[in-house]
Design a protein around this motif. Structure first.
Motif, PDB file in Angstrom:
ATOM      1  N   VAL A  41       0.846  -1.193   0.000  1.00 40.08           N
ATOM      2  CA  VAL A  41       0.000   0.000   0.000  1.00 40.08           C
ATOM      3  C   VAL A  41       0.882   1.243   0.000  1.00 40.08           C
ATOM      4  O   VAL A  41       2.011   1.227   0.487  1.00 40.08           O
ATOM      5  N   ILE A  42       0.352   2.307  -0.594  1.00 40.65           N
ATOM      6  CA  ILE A  42       0.982   3.626  -0.520  1.00 40.65           C
ATOM      7  C   ILE A  42      -0.057   4.572   0.073  1.00 40.65           C
ATOM      8  O   ILE A  42      -0.872   5.151  -0.645  1.00 40.65           O
ATOM      9  N   PRO A  43      -0.079   4.711   1.407  1.00 38.44           N
ATOM     10  CA  PRO A  43      -1.076   5.597   2.024  1.00 38.44           C
ATOM     11  C   PRO A  43      -0.769   7.062   1.707  1.00 38.44           C
ATOM     12  O   PRO A  43       0.209   7.623   2.193  1.00 38.44           O
ATOM     13  N   LYS A  44      -1.598   7.655   0.863  1.00 34.68           N
ATOM     14  CA  LYS A  44      -1.394   9.063   0.490  1.00 34.68           C
ATOM     15  C   LYS A  44      -2.718   9.650   0.023  1.00 34.68           C
ATOM     16  O   LYS A  44      -3.189   9.364  -1.081  1.00 34.68           O
ATOM     17  N   ASN A  45      -3.302  10.467   0.866  1.00 29.79           N
ATOM     18  CA  ASN A  45      -4.539  11.151   0.542  1.00 29.79           C
ATOM     19  C   ASN A  45      -4.293  12.142  -0.602  1.00 29.79           C
ATOM     20  O   ASN A  45      -3.237  12.784  -0.656  1.00 29.79           O
ATOM     21  N   ILE A  46      -5.249  12.281  -1.504  1.00 29.32           N
ATOM     22  CA  ILE A  46      -5.088  13.209  -2.619  1.00 29.32           C
ATOM     23  C   ILE A  46      -4.973  14.651  -2.136  1.00 29.32           C
ATOM     24  O   ILE A  46      -4.514  15.527  -2.883  1.00 29.32           O
ATOM     25  N   ASN A  47      -5.355  14.914  -0.873  1.00 29.88           N
ATOM     26  CA  ASN A  47      -5.298  16.263  -0.317  1.00 29.88           C
ATOM     27  C   ASN A  47      -4.092  16.500   0.592  1.00 29.88           C
ATOM     28  O   ASN A  47      -4.041  17.513   1.293  1.00 29.88           O
ATOM     29  N   HIS A  48      -3.143  15.576   0.598  1.00 27.82           N
ATOM     30  CA  HIS A  48      -1.945  15.729   1.438  1.00 27.82           C
ATOM     31  C   HIS A  48      -0.711  15.600   0.551  1.00 27.82           C
ATOM     32  O   HIS A  48      -0.473  14.552  -0.054  1.00 27.82           O
ATOM     33  N   ASP A  49       0.078  16.660   0.457  1.00 28.58           N
ATOM     34  CA  ASP A  49       1.250  16.688  -0.417  1.00 28.58           C
ATOM     35  C   ASP A  49       2.506  16.378   0.393  1.00 28.58           C
ATOM     36  O   ASP A  49       2.915  17.164   1.246  1.00 28.58           O
ATOM     37  N   PHE A  50       3.103  15.230   0.146  1.00 27.15           N
ATOM     38  CA  PHE A  50       4.349  14.834   0.811  1.00 27.15           C
ATOM     39  C   PHE A  50       4.976  13.702  -0.007  1.00 27.15           C
ATOM     40  O   PHE A  50       4.341  13.144  -0.904  1.00 27.15           O
ATOM     41  N   ALA A  51       6.212  13.368   0.294  1.00 29.16           N
ATOM     42  CA  ALA A  51       6.888  12.266  -0.395  1.00 29.16           C
ATOM     43  C   ALA A  51       6.387  10.945   0.179  1.00 29.16           C
ATOM     44  O   ALA A  51       6.588  10.671   1.361  1.00 29.16           O
ATOM     45  N   PRO A  52       5.739  10.112  -0.624  1.00 17.70           N
ATOM     46  CA  PRO A  52       5.082   8.914  -0.097  1.00 17.70           C
ATOM     47  C   PRO A  52       6.062   7.807   0.278  1.00 17.70           C
ATOM     48  O   PRO A  52       7.224   7.828  -0.129  1.00 17.70           O
ATOM     49  N   ARG A  53       5.559   6.842   1.046  1.00 16.49           N
ATOM     50  CA  ARG A  53       6.318   5.654   1.414  1.00 16.49           C
ATOM     51  C   ARG A  53       5.420   4.435   1.261  1.00 16.49           C
ATOM     52  O   ARG A  53       4.213   4.524   1.430  1.00 16.49           O
ATOM     53  N   ALA A  54       6.029   3.321   0.929  1.00 10.32           N
ATOM     54  CA  ALA A  54       5.279   2.090   0.706  1.00 10.32           C
ATOM     55  C   ALA A  54       5.348   1.201   1.939  1.00 10.32           C
ATOM     56  O   ALA A  54       6.367   1.166   2.638  1.00 10.32           O
ATOM     57  N   ILE A  55       4.269   0.470   2.183  1.00  7.11           N
ATOM     58  CA  ILE A  55       4.203  -0.483   3.287  1.00  7.11           C
ATOM     59  C   ILE A  55       3.790  -1.823   2.718  1.00  7.11           C
ATOM     60  O   ILE A  55       2.754  -1.933   2.058  1.00  7.11           O
ATOM     61  N   GLY A  56       4.603  -2.849   2.955  1.00  3.61           N
ATOM     62  CA  GLY A  56       4.211  -4.170   2.488  1.00  3.61           C
ATOM     63  C   GLY A  56       5.381  -5.014   2.023  1.00  3.61           C
ATOM     64  O   GLY A  56       6.539  -4.756   2.363  1.00  3.61           O
ATOM     65  N   ARG A  57       5.072  -6.029   1.263  1.00  5.47           N
ATOM     66  CA  ARG A  57       6.050  -7.033   0.833  1.00  5.47           C
ATOM     67  C   ARG A  57       7.237  -6.420   0.106  1.00  5.47           C
ATOM     68  O   ARG A  57       7.101  -5.490  -0.670  1.00  5.47           O
ATOM     69  N   ARG A  58       8.426  -6.966   0.412  1.00  3.40           N
ATOM     70  CA  ARG A  58       9.685  -6.646  -0.264  1.00  3.40           C
ATOM     71  C   ARG A  58      10.151  -5.213  -0.008  1.00  3.40           C
ATOM     72  O   ARG A  58      11.014  -4.702  -0.731  1.00  3.40           O
ATOM     73  N   THR A  59       9.610  -4.562   1.005  1.00  2.00           N
ATOM     74  CA  THR A  59      10.043  -3.200   1.316  1.00  2.00           C
ATOM     75  C   THR A  59      10.547  -3.114   2.751  1.00  2.00           C
ATOM     76  O   THR A  59      10.307  -3.998   3.569  1.00  2.00           O
ATOM     77  N   LYS A  60      11.248  -2.036   3.023  1.00  2.00           N
ATOM     78  CA  LYS A  60      11.759  -1.736   4.365  1.00  2.00           C
ATOM     79  C   LYS A  60      10.607  -1.716   5.365  1.00  2.00           C
ATOM     80  O   LYS A  60       9.547  -1.162   5.095  1.00  2.00           O
ATOM     81  N   THR A  61      10.795  -2.339   6.514  1.00  2.00           N
ATOM     82  CA  THR A  61       9.786  -2.293   7.574  1.00  2.00           C
ATOM     83  C   THR A  61       9.642  -0.856   8.065  1.00  2.00           C
ATOM     84  O   THR A  61      10.624  -0.225   8.458  1.00  2.00           O
ATOM     85  N   LYS A  62       8.428  -0.353   8.043  1.00  2.00           N
ATOM     86  CA  LYS A  62       8.190   1.040   8.419  1.00  2.00           C
ATOM     87  C   LYS A  62       7.885   1.151   9.919  1.00  2.00           C
ATOM     88  O   LYS A  62       7.505   0.180  10.574  1.00  2.00           O
TER      89      LYS A  62
END
Length: 516
Positions: A41-62
């Motif tokens: 998942v990439i939690p990013k509301n269309i009304n919030h401007d920031f550099a996104p981060r991914a959560i899930g398989r094959r990625t760094k534990t957040k």
């Protein structure tokens, strides 16, 4: 506008997917595929401007940090200070858990406006606080009030919401009258349970789940399906109530996906060490591989005052077993609202747990940054050690308050430093060296300037007695730290990565060429 999940299932790569792909050392097509499966998942509301981060398989534990006021304590300036500390010390996410009788909308908006990372909330907190403030009871609370609160928070820019959809009249039967030691410890779960007991009605988030999905999809808010019946004591772990809710969350996950909503699942709070891996496996299996967002877990119940340590122990095991995001625990857990220093300690402890898990499950950056630290230790290269440390400030502070602050060794071993002796005597092709030839403490200290001379020539001391190098030295140290991070390619800390911006996604023909 389609959500990240809808774009992914249509075969389209968004700017957000392209950015996180670069950070996580995946291809944009791999990220798109994982999102389409519901495994990322990439939690990013269309009304919030920031550099996104991914959560899930094959990625760094957040890592997530909770902030927010309560009815008994809290000021906006304190929460903004905690937000700053959380981000400064490396949190990937913050949740504003504010409740009580102040201007919660204003606090939430201030957090969103000042956050450079994703922001999550628990909408029932604001809705029920407002209900109580108006002198109303549980029977006066309506489904429409809660759904309107969620829509309002979507407009504000909240990126993901914890919604307690899994506690229903049916799953509540596994708690009421059963032999649970602690009962319900989830605040949101307890509110929903109390409402159902008072009214006899079904949980509105479950009854109106389709409308809830439509609201979330409108803003591309990610669901964090809350574990209302999580164990609040190790003796309640993996019981029937917890598992029954998890089964229902698995069903709701598929329904949310069908509506285009990204989903992650919240996990248990207190779990004995021997049950943690089984809990991760159970969640992944029952919830179809959706990312697992774990609250701790705490491995014992008796660590009051040190629960950031019990949580980090459980978090490391959980991350290694496949958990995707860890919610921090602070030393103040179970005791009071955390202050800014509690937040710092919680973030650092949880980042240690996350990196421990990443090293175990083979996330590439974790081995590189740890090998870089080991190489620096071999060379007694202190500046690179600071740069590679999870908390460079604390590492530097410990060393600078010792007698060997500017030596090649430290006061733990002094002249008997194992690495120094090994380096000095293991000369390879050169002639063997006698240990007598190695400079010892007295000789090293004769060459060293006094603290007063160092202060006059090179810097100053802070109020804690720590030496602060002059500006040109600090700039050189920062540059060296950036080089270490560059070589290790730590996600979202990389000096060589392009900044997130719209229009960075590859064109469709580039994607096709890559696939070929």
């Amino acid at each position: 506008m389609p959500t990240q999940l809808q774009f992914a299932r249509e075969g389209k790569i968004t700017d957000e997917m392209a950015y996180v792909a670069e950070q996580e050392e995946l291809t944009p097509e791999e990220v798109r595929g994982l999102i389409a499966q519901g495994h990322l998942v990439i939690p990013k509301n269309i009304n919030h401007d920031f550099a996104p981060r991914a959560i899930g398989r094959r990625t760094k534990t957040k890592v997530n940090a909770n902030i927010g006021i309560s009815s008994d304590h809290g000021k906006l300036e304190e929460e903004l200070a905690k937000l700053k500390v959380a981000i400064e010390f490396g949190s990937d996410s913050v949740m504003d858990l504010s409740s009580g009788y102040q201007d919660l909308d204003g606090i939430r908006q201030a957090v969103i406006n000042n956050s450079s990372v994703m922001v999550g909330t628990v909408p029932i907190y604001g809705a029920m606080s407002d209900n109580i403030m108006q002198g109303r009871g549980f029977k006066d609370f309506t489904a429409r009030r809660l759904l309107d609160e969620i829509d309002k928070q979507g407009q504000q820019g909240v990126d993901y919401i914890t919604v307690h959809c899994g506690i229903t009249r049916q799953t509540l039967k596994y708690v009421d009258g059963r032999q649970r030691i602690v009962g319900i410890v989830s605040k949101g779960g307890s509110v929903h349970a109390a409402w159902m007991r008072a009214t006899g009605n079904e949980n509105p988030l479950y009854e109106y789940f389709d409308e809830l999905c439509e609201i979330a999809a409108k803003y591309d808010m990610t669901f964090s399906l809350g574990d209302s019946l999580r164990p609040g004591g190790t003796g309640d772990a993996t019981d029937a109530a917890q598992v029954q809710e998890l089964l229902l969350l698995g069903e709701l996950t598929k329904r949310a996906w069908a509506k285009g909503v990204q989903v992650m699942i919240e996990g248990p709070g207190h779990v004995p060490l021997d049950q943690i891996a089984a809990n991760v496996l159970l969640q992944k299996r029952l919830c179809h591989g959706a990312p697992f967002y774990v609250l701790g877990p705490l491995t014992i119940d008796t660590g009051a005052g040190y629960d950031h340590i019990t949580g980090a122990i459980g978090g490391a095991v959980c991350s290694a077993a496949g958990a995707d995001m860890l919610c921090y625990v602070t030393p103040a857990e179970h005791l009071r609202l955390p202050n800014a220093d509690d937040v710092r300690q919680g973030v650092i402890a949880t980042r240690i747990a996350a990196q421990s898990g990443d090293l175990a499950k083979g996330v590439p950056y974790a081995k590189r940054i740890n090998d870089r630290m080991s190489e620096a230790r071999k060379k007694l290269d202190w500046e690179t050690m600071y740069a590679c440390a999870i908390d460079p400030v604390e590492a530097r502070k410990f060393r600078q308050t010792s007698e060997d602050y500017d030596s090649d060794v430290c006061t733990m071993c002094g002249d008997l430093c194992a690495v120094r002796m090994d380096n000095f005597t293991d000369l390879g092709s050169r002639a063997p060296a006698d240990l007598k030839e190695m400079p010892m403490a007295d000789e090293r200290r004769q060459r060293r300037v006094t603290m007063a001379e160092k202060q006059a020539a090179e810097g100053s001391f802070d109020e804690m007695g720590n030496w602060l190098p002059p500006k040109h030295v600090q700039e050189k140290q920062r540059a060296k730290g950036q080089q270490a991070k560059l070589e290790a390619k730590v996600p979202y800390e990389r000096a060589d990565s392009a900044s997130y911006k719209k229009g960075a996604a590859p064109e469709p023909e580039q994607i096709l060429r890559h696939k070929e």
